[in-house]
Scaffold this motif. Structure first.
Motif: not given
Length: 338
Positions: A7-10, A70-73, A304-317, A319-326
């Protein structure tokens, strides 16, 4: 250890510390730096150059990337590691370190070479300043200049700015037509019954939170129209739109996109800037100057829009952060799959 989904702690207000707290942080950094932070695992993904890394400019380099927990970082750390790998480096993944202090210590001690850090965090927490600079470019320049003495080099910042904001749902946006905090302030004066706020207790108490925002914008919201609650609940309450018209959010939180919320622009630039930028151990970038050419185009795409999408992939859906990044790096053409 590889960064795990959690869970992301902003990035948030407790990092805005006094000079005394920054002095204590320096003591902690020195202590941690002497502990030999060496855990991690090799990044074995089979990736190659795309628009970055042509000619393998980092071939032969051995680089360690780190991040906070936290997820974003973590995602940003994975983006950095995969970019280095695609450019030919051998990469050790030491993302997901507990807290800011530990990750910072890894960079300053040289046990890690690079991470994405936030300008406001460096300026206030690490360097002990009480007041942020309102202009994001000036904030970055001041941090970059001050950190040279600490053996740290900052590369160009992203527009990604993980700071405070107010948001509302689509129905209320259509009803009240507010786009900026000045619009919200005007609404609070002309139709006071329309403005209710949901905020965390800390935000309500901080001078750089609710009270400071209200003064800066001339916002008239009586205490009886302010509800204090846990940060996670705020998003659901704002999405429903019944308990509160506006809620305190963090500008890159994935729930903003998932819940289709509308973020109000801080048009007077009241809130501190927390722009993400690569923070590199100076010895590492002196040895491998191609790090800059590899990271600059990627950082320029981080909004910010890109970050929201990437963060949602991890925290909402989930998904693994490395897979999201790749996947993002491949879709943007920065790297290719092997």
């Amino acid at each position: 250890m590889r960064g795990t989904t959690r869970t992301r702690r902003p990035v948030r207000a407790p990092w805005r510390r006094t000079a005394l707290a920054a002095t204590l942080a320096t003591v902690l950094l020195a202590s941690l730096a002497g502990c030999g932070l060496t855990s991690g695992s090799p990044l074995a993904d089979d990736v190659g150059p795309g628009s970055i890394g042509q000619g393998l400019p980092l071939k032969g380099a051995q680089l360690t990337v780190t991040s906070k927990n936290f997820s974003e970082n973590i995602v940003l750390g994975q983006i950095m590691g995969l970019a280095f790998k695609a450019a030919g480096a051998e990469v050790l993944d030491r993302t997901d370190i507990q807290g800011s202090i530990g990750a910072r210590a890894a960079i300053t001690s040289g046990s890690a070479d690079a991470m994405y850090e936030y300008t406001g965090t460096a300026w206030i927490t690490y360097m002990g300043h009480d007041k942020p600079l309102p202009d994001p470019a000036a904030q970055w320049r001041a941090v970059a200049e001050a950190d040279r003495a600490n053996g740290v080099t900052w590369l160009a910042p992203a527009s990604l700015n993980n700071t405070y904001a107010l948001a509302l749902n689509q129905a209320n946006e259509r009803r009240y037509r507010t786009r900026t905090l000045s619009d919200v302030a005007r609404l609070s004066r002309t139709r006071p019954q329309a403005v209710t706020l949901c905020v965390e207790s800390e935000f309500a108490a901080r001078d750089d939170g609710l009270s400071g925002m209200a003064r800066a914008y001339g916002m008239n919201v009586p205490a009886k129209r302010v509800q204090k609650m846990d940060g996670g609940i705020i998003y659901t309450q704002v999405s429903g739109g019944n308990s509160c018209t506006y809620g305190e959010v963090f500008t890159t939180d994935g729930r903003i996109k998932a819940m289709d919320l509308v973020v109000m622009d801080d048009d007077k630039r009241f809130f501190p800037n927390y722009n993400a930028a690569p923070e590199i151990n100076s010895k590492a970038i002196a040895k491998y100057p191609a790090i800059k050419d590899v990271l600059d185009p990627i950082t320029a795409k981080l909004t910010n829009d890109v970050a929201r999408e990437l963060n949602a992939e991890v925290d909402v859906r989930g998904r693994d952060p490395r897979d999201v990044a790749k996947r993002w790096l491949v879709e943007e053409g920065f790297i290719t799959k092997g």
